[in-house]
Motif scaffolding. Structure first.
Motif, PDB file in Angstrom:
ATOM      1  N   ILE A  51       0.846  -1.194   0.000  1.00  0.00           N
ATOM      2  CA  ILE A  51       0.000   0.000   0.000  1.00  0.00           C
ATOM      3  C   ILE A  51       0.882   1.244   0.000  1.00  0.00           C
ATOM      4  N   TYR A  65       2.459   1.619  -3.419  1.00  0.00           N
ATOM      5  CA  TYR A  65       1.458   2.097  -4.368  1.00  0.00           C
ATOM      6  C   TYR A  65       1.251   3.598  -4.195  1.00  0.00           C
ATOM      7  N   TYR A  66       1.179   4.051  -2.955  1.00  0.00           N
ATOM      8  CA  TYR A  66       0.981   5.476  -2.685  1.00  0.00           C
ATOM      9  C   TYR A  66       2.162   6.301  -3.205  1.00  0.00           C
TER      10      TYR A  66
END
Length: 62
Positions: free
Chosen positions: A51, A54-55
């Motif tokens: 996550i 991805y950010y």
């Protein structure tokens, strides 16, 4: 070609080095099997870093 693949996998040390990476995976699977509640910890350990990555990759930077 098939013999070449066979030779690389079984006659050289390539396959044994790949199996060295499977050892810790087997230990984690055994750890989760002992207490199925640990599956959430394992899932979080795999998902949370992705996550963040991805950010960082797809953040809307202006």
């Amino acid at each position: 070609m098939a013999y070449g693949i066979f030779h690389i996998i079984f006659r050289t040390e390539v396959f044994s080095s790949a199996l060295a990476y499977a050892g810790p995976v087997k230990e984690v699977i055994g750890w989760v099997v002992e207490d199925p509640g640990r599956a959430w910890i394992t899932l979080a350990a795999l998902v949370v870093p992705h996550i963040g990555l991805y950010y960082l990759l797809f953040e809307d930077r202006k």
